[in-house]
Design a protein around this motif. Sequence first.
Motif, mmCIF file in Angstrom:
data_model
loop_
_atom_site.group_PDB
_atom_site.id
_atom_site.type_symbol
_atom_site.label_atom_id
_atom_site.label_comp_id
_atom_site.label_asym_id
_atom_site.label_seq_id
_atom_site.Cartn_x
_atom_site.Cartn_y
_atom_site.Cartn_z
ATOM 1 N N HIS A 191 0.874 -1.382 -0.186
ATOM 2 C CA HIS A 191 -0.091 -0.339 0.087
ATOM 3 C C HIS A 191 0.946 1.909 0.133
ATOM 4 N N ASP A 192 2.516 1.235 0.134
ATOM 5 C CA ASP A 192 2.716 2.506 0.427
ATOM 6 C C ASP A 192 3.551 3.059 -0.999
ATOM 7 N N ASP A 193 3.017 4.544 -1.188
ATOM 8 C CA ASP A 193 3.217 5.352 -1.820
ATOM 9 C C ASP A 193 4.819 4.745 -2.923
ATOM 10 N N ARG A 194 5.711 4.741 -1.942
ATOM 11 C CA ARG A 194 7.522 4.510 -1.847
ATOM 12 C C ARG A 194 7.453 3.354 -2.883
ATOM 13 N N ALA B 281 -1.825 10.524 -8.373
ATOM 14 C CA ALA B 281 -3.010 9.978 -8.385
ATOM 15 C C ALA B 281 -3.382 9.549 -6.413
ATOM 16 N N TYR B 282 -2.259 8.170 -6.491
ATOM 17 C CA TYR B 282 -2.070 8.228 -4.363
ATOM 18 C C TYR B 282 -2.634 9.704 -3.912
ATOM 19 N N VAL B 283 -2.321 10.638 -3.668
ATOM 20 C CA VAL B 283 -2.572 12.402 -3.398
ATOM 21 C C VAL B 283 -3.770 12.562 -3.699
ATOM 22 N N ARG B 284 -4.451 12.376 -5.440
ATOM 23 C CA ARG B 284 -5.961 13.160 -5.393
ATOM 24 C C ARG B 284 -7.057 12.021 -4.329
ATOM 25 N N HIS B 285 -6.369 10.846 -4.554
ATOM 26 C CA HIS B 285 -7.332 9.642 -4.193
ATOM 27 C C HIS B 285 -7.576 9.718 -3.077
ATOM 28 N N ARG C 9 4.762 9.905 0.504
ATOM 29 C CA ARG C 9 3.756 10.055 1.446
ATOM 30 C C ARG C 9 2.202 11.159 2.081
ATOM 31 N N ALA C 10 2.778 12.349 0.828
ATOM 32 C CA ALA C 10 2.037 13.018 0.790
ATOM 33 C C ALA C 10 2.486 13.927 2.376
ATOM 34 N N GLY C 11 3.646 14.073 1.853
ATOM 35 C CA GLY C 11 3.799 14.488 3.592
ATOM 36 C C GLY C 11 4.069 15.649 4.378
ATOM 37 N N ALA C 12 3.290 16.419 3.128
ATOM 38 C CA ALA C 12 2.782 17.630 2.967
ATOM 39 C C ALA C 12 1.696 18.459 3.519
ATOM 40 N N LEU C 13 0.920 17.082 2.730
ATOM 41 C CA LEU C 13 -0.307 17.442 3.833
ATOM 42 C C LEU C 13 -1.014 16.683 5.001
ATOM 43 N N VAL C 14 -0.307 16.259 4.813
ATOM 44 C CA VAL C 14 0.260 14.729 6.744
ATOM 45 C C VAL C 14 0.110 15.643 7.682
ATOM 46 N N LEU C 15 1.633 16.551 7.656
ATOM 47 C CA LEU C 15 2.155 17.500 8.150
ATOM 48 C C LEU C 15 1.943 19.162 7.836
ATOM 49 N N MET D 40 -12.080 11.007 -10.619
ATOM 50 C CA MET D 40 -11.188 10.901 -9.807
ATOM 51 C C MET D 40 -10.198 9.220 -9.979
ATOM 52 N N ASP D 41 -9.253 9.609 -9.923
ATOM 53 C CA ASP D 41 -8.599 8.119 -10.135
ATOM 54 C C ASP D 41 -8.543 6.715 -8.568
ATOM 55 N N MET D 42 -9.230 5.958 -9.224
ATOM 56 C CA MET D 42 -9.691 4.378 -8.457
ATOM 57 C C MET D 42 -8.895 3.193 -7.913
ATOM 58 N N TYR D 43 -8.163 3.081 -6.843
ATOM 59 C CA TYR D 43 -7.950 1.335 -7.475
ATOM 60 C C TYR D 43 -8.818 0.131 -7.185
ATOM 61 N N ILE D 44 -8.522 -0.663 -7.601
ATOM 62 C CA ILE D 44 -9.496 -1.409 -7.930
ATOM 63 C C ILE D 44 -10.047 -1.802 -6.308
#
Length: 209
Positions: free
Chosen positions: A52-55, A167-171, A115-121, A78-82
Amino acid sequence: MRVVTISATYGTAGSVIGPAVAGRLGVPFLDRAIPGTVAVELGCSLEDVLAHDDRAEHGLARLLAGAMRLPAASFGGMDMYIPGVMPLPAEDFVAHTERVIRQIAREQGGVFLGRAGALVLADHPGALHVRLDGPLARRVVQTATLGEVSERQARRLIEDNDRARAAYVRHFYRADSASPTLYHLVLDSTSIPVDTCVELIVTASTALS
């Protein structure tokens, strides 16, 4: 305690600049340690978390990238995972990843890659948020040279990774990872030498703290 988040498009030396900044600031560089901590908290295997990790090499980003190639995988723009591919809901892993990042930032400080750090923090006091990017052509050359692959292979690698991480950040965050409004500092690390990028980030972090 200094906190820096780095969002890096593929081929911009994020995995080189991040550790160098951490060393200069005297804080941990947090990349591979995050999935291990999440696995312990969830009581599952590291392989499950990396899925599940984006890195990670075969992380959720890869599934998102694959899903985006399927017409049925896009809903409402919105891009979605299956659904059904993951052994556990991806949202659980993302929520735990967020908690681990916030806890480490609060207790130790650190330089967080991806991992979208700018949004998380986004609300963490004194945190510096950095974006590394550069023209596709230069990123292709850099990736081909460092990875010893053809430019065609490098371009495909870059496009897949960029699409997937965006897509990870958008989703999960309904945000555009390329938006300059998320960052204090946006650097073209394909033109500006790595050492200079490190110096600029360290200086900016010191000024914010």
